[in-house]
Scaffold this active site. Structure first.
Site, mmCIF file in Angstrom:
data_model
loop_
_atom_site.group_PDB
_atom_site.id
_atom_site.type_symbol
_atom_site.label_atom_id
_atom_site.label_comp_id
_atom_site.label_asym_id
_atom_site.label_seq_id
_atom_site.Cartn_x
_atom_site.Cartn_y
_atom_site.Cartn_z
ATOM 1 C CE1 TYR A 2 -3.509 -2.638 0.586
ATOM 2 C CE2 TYR A 2 -4.620 -0.666 1.370
ATOM 3 C CZ TYR A 2 -4.675 -1.973 0.934
ATOM 4 O OH TYR A 2 -5.884 -2.600 0.851
ATOM 5 C CE LYS A 40 1.796 -17.395 -3.549
ATOM 6 N NZ LYS A 40 0.937 -18.588 -3.655
ATOM 7 C CG ASP A 48 -8.057 -4.825 1.759
ATOM 8 O OD1 ASP A 48 -8.979 -4.382 2.475
ATOM 9 O OD2 ASP A 48 -8.045 -4.729 0.520
ATOM 10 C CG ASP A 97 -13.577 -7.336 2.322
ATOM 11 O OD1 ASP A 97 -13.235 -6.590 3.257
ATOM 12 O OD2 ASP A 97 -14.216 -6.939 1.327
HETATM 13 C C1 IPM Z 1 -10.378 -1.310 4.261
HETATM 14 C C2 IPM Z 1 -10.632 -0.657 2.927
HETATM 15 C C3 IPM Z 1 -9.477 0.276 2.615
HETATM 16 C C4 IPM Z 1 -8.214 -0.557 2.532
HETATM 17 C C5 IPM Z 1 -9.668 1.138 1.353
HETATM 18 C C6 IPM Z 1 -10.940 1.930 1.389
HETATM 19 C C7 IPM Z 1 -8.485 2.047 1.132
HETATM 20 O O1 IPM Z 1 -10.826 -1.612 1.933
HETATM 21 O O2 IPM Z 1 -10.295 -0.589 5.280
HETATM 22 O O3 IPM Z 1 -10.293 -2.538 4.313
HETATM 23 O O4 IPM Z 1 -7.925 -1.148 1.489
HETATM 24 O O5 IPM Z 1 -7.501 -0.626 3.537
HETATM 25 MN MN MN Z 2 -10.880 -3.663 2.686
#
Ligand code: IPM
Ligand code: MN
Length: 355
Positions: free
Chosen positions: A142, A188, A244, A248
């Site tokens: 990032y 990885k 990230d 999810d």
């Molecule tokens: C999260 C979001 C953020 C990230 C985005 C909005 C920049 O997806 O907080 O998980 O990728 O960290």
């Molecule tokens: Mn995210």
């Protein structure tokens, strides 16, 4: 009476609706528990672009430093999608995380017993799941340099320094000590040097925590194992982009991404936010699920302000509302007695939490 200053960043999309419900709950509980919260609103993301031309105004950078904690909704939306990267709402959030030094992002993925039927997975696979994803938040691909888009190629760089890996590993081990003492570090390392390095340093840190059982897993396998047998995990320690993605995926174990909170902590003031995004498709309709944000407010009370009694009250209120069958639309298909709007859900939690 104790008094705390809370930075409020509503942001874009459903951000304002869900934050309003969290404030409703915080107001109800603080009165009852005998402390006082003062709020200061700040701009970030699309809302900041519209107002000031940049996604992270200086006033916000200065403002958050004067707070005891910051509660944040969500940012982004189609309106700002065409902007160049440095002007996009997301860049504002990334910059804020970096400015605040919040390198440790804690993302619990737990399954409420009341909602075992809400997941797309079988109840026996997910009942009792209780995972803490510890995601490194201010390094990795990032933020790595160099990065660029050129005429015929583009690149980003995944970089981790020893210090960055050590400090996030320490956070994960400390958390594991308070939980079931198991860490799975996800990387990885079969392909990436940076992952190999990560693994070596996590092994070094592990020597200081002989009671914690450490394992390593490649990220592709981890994604598969999270869906196949999620109960094998206690703490998952991983870098920025893997965290990230995996958080999810892990969120769907709970039935809806609208349920899960997160805490970003590190050097100073902590940032508390739901893990979901700004959901522009349902923004302004009053149907968003405010529970992830209300839960984030509970994490804020517990971890930033030390008001764990108030946090317990909120957590209990959420469980009670769910067990009584109150549901927002995202989880409305499962054992629902009543489908609530965002604001009705906020009323119910505020009421139960302050009894
Ligand atoms: C999260 C979001 C953020 C990230 C985005 C909005 C920049 O997806 O907080 O998980 O990728 O960290
Ligand atoms: Mn995210």
């Amino acid at each position: 009476m104790k008094s705390y200053k809370i930075g409020i960043i509503k942001g874009d999309g459903i951000g304002p609706e869900i934050i309003d419900e969290a404030i409703k709950v915080l107001d109800a509980i603080s009165v009852k528990q005998g402390f006082n919260l003062k709020y200061e609103e700040m701009l970030l993301g699309g809302a900041a672009i519209d107002e000031t031309g940049v996604p992270l105004p200086d006033e916000t950078i200065q403002g958050v430093k004067k707070c005891d904690a910051v509660l944040f909704g969500a940012i982004g939306g189609p309106k700002w999608d065409k902007l160049e990267r440095h002007l996009r709402p997301e860049t504002g959030l990334l910059g804020l995380r970096k400015e605040m030094g919040t390198f440790a992002n804690l993302r619990p993925a737990m399954v409420y017993d009341e909602l075992v039927n809400a997941s797309s997975l079988k109840p026996e696979v997910i009942k009792g799941v209780d995972i803490m994803v510890v995601r490194e938040l201010t390094g990795g691909i990032y933020f790595g340099q160099p990065r660029a888009i050129e005429e015929d190629r583009a690149y980003n760089t995944m970089v981790y320094t020893r210090e960055e890996v050590e400090r996030i590993a320490v956070v994960a081990f400390e958390i594991a000590m308070k939980r079931n003492k198991r860490i799975c570090s996800v990387d990885k390392a079969n392909v990436l040097e940076v992952s190999h390095f990560w693994r070596d340093i996590v092994e070094e840190v592990a020597k200081n925590y002989p009671e914690v059982e450490l394992s390593h897993m490649y990220v592709d396998n981890a994604a598969m194992q999270l869906i196949r047998a999620p109960k094998q995990f206690d703490v998952i320690l991983t870098g920025n982009i893997f965290g990230d993605i995996l958080s999810d995926a892990a969120s769907m174990l709970s039935g809806s991404i609208g349920l899960l909170p997160s805490a970003s902590t590190g050097k100073g003031v902590g940032l508390f936010e739901p893990i979901h995004g700004s959901a522009p498709d349902i923004a302004g309709q009053g149907i968003a699920n405010p529970l992830a944000t209300i839960s984030s407010a509970s994490m804020m009370l517990r971890y930033a302000l030390g008001e764990s009694k108030a946090a317990d009250k909120i957590d209990e209120a959420i469980k009670r509302a769910l067990s009584e069958g109150y549901r927002t639309g995202d989880i409305g298909d499962y054992d629902a007695k009543e489908i609530c709007t965002c604001s009705q859900m906020g009323d119910i939690i505020a009421d139960y939490a302050s009894r």
